[in-house]
Scaffold this motif. Structure first.
Motif, short mmCIF file in Angstrom:
data_model
loop_
_atom_site.label_atom_id
_atom_site.label_comp_id
_atom_site.label_asym_id
_atom_site.label_seq_id
_atom_site.Cartn_x
_atom_site.Cartn_y
_atom_site.Cartn_z
N ALA A 92 0.72 -1.68 0.22
CA ALA A 92 0.22 -0.66 -0.08
C ALA A 92 1.08 1.60 0.19
N VAL A 93 0.07 2.26 -0.22
CA VAL A 93 1.04 3.29 0.00
C VAL A 93 0.24 4.06 1.78
N TYR A 94 1.84 4.07 2.36
CA TYR A 94 1.86 4.61 3.68
C TYR A 94 1.44 5.84 3.83
N HIS A 95 0.79 6.34 4.70
CA HIS A 95 0.54 7.81 4.77
C HIS A 95 0.38 7.95 6.58
N CYS A 96 1.13 9.01 6.87
CA CYS A 96 1.48 9.71 8.68
C CYS A 96 0.48 10.91 8.23
N ALA A 97 0.15 11.38 9.62
CA ALA A 97 -0.88 11.89 9.98
C ALA A 97 -1.14 12.85 11.06
N ALA A 98 -1.55 13.86 11.79
CA ALA A 98 -0.89 14.93 12.87
C ALA A 98 -2.23 14.71 13.06
N ASP A 99 -3.06 14.53 14.11
CA ASP A 99 -3.97 14.71 14.90
C ASP A 99 -4.11 16.43 16.33
N ARG A 100 -4.69 16.86 16.08
CA ARG A 100 -4.83 17.95 16.90
C ARG A 100 -4.88 18.14 18.19
N SER A 101 -6.29 17.46 18.09
CA SER A 101 -7.36 16.70 19.26
C SER A 101 -6.34 16.18 20.76
N ILE A 102 -6.93 16.03 22.19
CA ILE A 102 -5.99 15.06 22.87
C ILE A 102 -6.54 14.26 22.99
N VAL A 103 -7.17 13.99 22.15
CA VAL A 103 -8.24 12.67 23.21
C VAL A 103 -7.86 11.36 21.28
N GLY A 104 -7.47 11.77 20.31
CA GLY A 104 -6.67 10.56 19.47
C GLY A 104 -7.78 10.02 18.78
N SER A 105 -7.24 9.49 17.98
CA SER A 105 -8.92 8.65 16.57
C SER A 105 -7.94 7.50 15.63
N ASN A 106 -8.70 6.66 15.22
CA ASN A 106 -8.23 5.65 14.86
C ASN A 106 -8.99 6.36 13.39
N GLY A 107 -9.73 6.90 13.28
CA GLY A 107 -10.75 7.71 12.23
C GLY A 107 -9.60 8.49 10.70
N PRO A 108 -9.53 8.30 10.16
CA PRO A 108 -8.29 9.76 9.09
C PRO A 108 -9.62 10.47 8.94
N SER A 109 -10.74 10.46 9.20
CA SER A 109 -11.45 12.22 8.96
C SER A 109 -11.13 13.02 10.06
N ASP A 110 -10.40 12.48 11.17
CA ASP A 110 -9.84 13.50 12.58
C ASP A 110 -8.65 13.88 12.58
N TYR A 111 -8.17 13.77 11.54
CA TYR A 111 -6.80 13.70 10.82
C TYR A 111 -6.85 14.74 10.34
N ASP A 112 -5.94 15.57 10.97
CA ASP A 112 -5.77 17.28 10.48
C ASP A 112 -4.85 17.14 9.34
N TYR A 113 -3.69 17.01 9.14
CA TYR A 113 -2.17 17.52 8.55
C TYR A 113 -2.03 15.81 8.09
N TRP A 114 -1.56 16.06 6.62
CA TRP A 114 -1.28 14.85 6.21
C TRP A 114 -0.02 14.09 5.02
#
Length: 124
Positions: A92-114
Protein backbone atom coordinates in the motif's frame (compact mmCIF):
# COMPACT_ATOMS: atom_id res chain seq x y z
CA UNK A 1 0.45 24.24 10.50
CA UNK A 2 2.76 21.25 10.11
CA UNK A 3 4.28 19.67 7.03
CA UNK A 4 4.89 15.91 7.00
CA UNK A 5 7.24 13.97 4.76
CA UNK A 6 7.42 10.18 4.76
CA UNK A 7 10.40 8.10 3.71
CA UNK A 8 11.67 4.55 3.93
CA UNK A 9 9.28 2.77 1.63
CA UNK A 10 10.40 0.27 -0.97
CA UNK A 11 10.04 -3.26 -2.23
CA UNK A 12 10.71 -6.18 0.07
CA UNK A 13 10.06 -9.90 0.01
CA UNK A 14 7.45 -11.45 2.25
CA UNK A 15 8.83 -11.93 5.73
CA UNK A 16 11.11 -8.93 5.42
CA UNK A 17 11.22 -5.66 7.31
CA UNK A 18 11.11 -1.95 6.61
CA UNK A 19 11.22 1.15 8.77
CA UNK A 20 9.21 4.15 7.70
CA UNK A 21 9.98 7.64 8.93
CA UNK A 22 7.78 10.71 9.05
CA UNK A 23 9.63 13.99 9.46
CA UNK A 24 7.71 17.08 10.51
CA UNK A 25 8.43 20.73 9.99
CA UNK A 26 6.58 23.92 10.73
CA UNK A 27 5.54 23.12 14.28
CA UNK A 28 6.80 20.90 17.03
CA UNK A 29 5.53 17.37 16.66
CA UNK A 30 4.92 17.01 20.39
CA UNK A 31 1.74 19.05 19.96
CA UNK A 32 0.13 16.26 17.92
CA UNK A 33 -0.99 12.72 18.23
CA UNK A 34 0.42 10.89 15.24
CA UNK A 35 -0.94 8.10 13.11
CA UNK A 36 0.03 5.87 10.24
CA UNK A 37 -2.54 4.91 7.63
CA UNK A 38 -2.31 2.96 4.40
CA UNK A 39 -4.21 2.80 1.17
CA UNK A 40 -4.05 -0.01 -1.35
CA UNK A 41 -5.30 0.42 -4.93
CA UNK A 42 -9.08 0.35 -5.06
CA UNK A 43 -9.43 0.33 -1.29
CA UNK A 44 -10.24 2.92 1.32
CA UNK A 45 -7.57 4.44 3.51
CA UNK A 46 -7.23 2.33 6.64
CA UNK A 47 -5.80 2.85 10.09
CA UNK A 48 -2.52 1.12 10.86
CA UNK A 49 -1.20 2.56 14.14
CA UNK A 50 -1.20 5.68 16.25
CA UNK A 51 0.78 7.11 19.13
CA UNK A 52 -0.03 9.68 21.77
CA UNK A 53 1.71 13.03 22.04
CA UNK A 54 4.08 11.79 24.73
CA UNK A 55 4.65 8.43 23.09
CA UNK A 56 3.40 6.55 26.12
CA UNK A 57 0.27 5.14 24.48
CA UNK A 58 0.18 3.22 21.21
CA UNK A 59 -2.66 1.57 19.31
CA UNK A 60 -2.63 -0.86 16.39
CA UNK A 61 -4.95 -2.34 13.83
CA UNK A 62 -5.50 -6.04 14.46
CA UNK A 63 -3.97 -6.85 11.09
CA UNK A 64 -0.56 -5.47 12.11
CA UNK A 65 -0.51 -6.09 15.85
CA UNK A 66 2.63 -7.94 16.88
CA UNK A 67 4.35 -7.17 13.56
CA UNK A 68 4.48 -3.35 13.45
CA UNK A 69 5.74 -0.88 16.06
CA UNK A 70 5.06 2.84 16.09
CA UNK A 71 7.40 5.18 17.93
CA UNK A 72 8.33 8.82 18.01
CA UNK A 73 11.28 11.03 18.80
CA UNK A 74 9.91 14.46 19.62
CA UNK A 75 13.40 15.92 19.86
CA UNK A 76 13.91 14.96 16.21
CA UNK A 77 10.34 15.82 15.21
CA UNK A 78 10.03 12.37 13.69
CA UNK A 79 7.66 9.43 13.93
CA UNK A 80 8.58 5.90 12.91
CA UNK A 81 6.81 2.76 11.85
CA UNK A 82 8.91 -0.39 12.16
CA UNK A 83 7.33 -3.10 10.06
CA UNK A 84 8.30 -6.74 10.39
CA UNK A 85 7.18 -10.10 8.98
CA UNK A 86 5.71 -8.22 6.04
CA UNK A 87 3.01 -9.86 3.97
CA UNK A 88 1.84 -9.19 0.41
CA UNK A 89 -1.40 -7.77 1.83
CA UNK A 90 0.66 -5.02 3.51
CA UNK A 91 1.33 -3.57 0.05
CA UNK A 92 0.00 0.00 0.00
CA UNK A 93 0.91 3.66 0.11
CA UNK A 94 1.64 4.52 3.73
CA UNK A 95 0.78 7.96 5.04
CA UNK A 96 1.56 9.61 8.33
CA UNK A 97 -0.89 12.09 9.79
CA UNK A 98 -1.09 14.56 12.67
CA UNK A 99 -4.05 14.97 15.00
CA UNK A 100 -4.48 18.16 17.02
CA UNK A 101 -6.99 16.67 19.43
CA UNK A 102 -6.01 15.29 22.81
CA UNK A 103 -8.40 12.36 22.66
CA UNK A 104 -6.88 10.58 19.66
CA UNK A 105 -8.65 8.63 16.94
CA UNK A 106 -8.34 5.76 14.49
CA UNK A 107 -10.46 7.60 11.93
CA UNK A 108 -8.70 9.29 9.00
CA UNK A 109 -11.20 12.15 8.99
CA UNK A 110 -10.09 13.17 12.49
CA UNK A 111 -6.55 13.95 11.37
CA UNK A 112 -5.61 17.47 10.41
CA UNK A 113 -2.39 17.16 8.43
CA UNK A 114 -1.17 14.48 6.04
CA UNK A 115 2.01 13.55 4.28
CA UNK A 116 2.13 12.56 0.61
CA UNK A 117 2.86 8.94 1.40
CA UNK A 118 5.52 6.36 0.65
CA UNK A 119 4.98 3.17 -1.34
CA UNK A 120 5.52 -0.19 0.31
CA UNK A 121 5.44 -3.25 -1.92
CA UNK A 122 5.74 -6.76 -0.51
CA UNK A 123 6.39 -9.54 -3.01
CA UNK A 124 5.48 -13.15 -2.37
Amino acid sequence: QVQLVESGGGTVQAGGSLRLSCAASGRTLSSYGMGWFRQAPGKEREFVARISRSGISTYYADSVKGRFTISRDNAKNTVYLQMGNLKPEDTAVYHCAADRSIVGSNGPSDYDYWGQGTQVTVSS
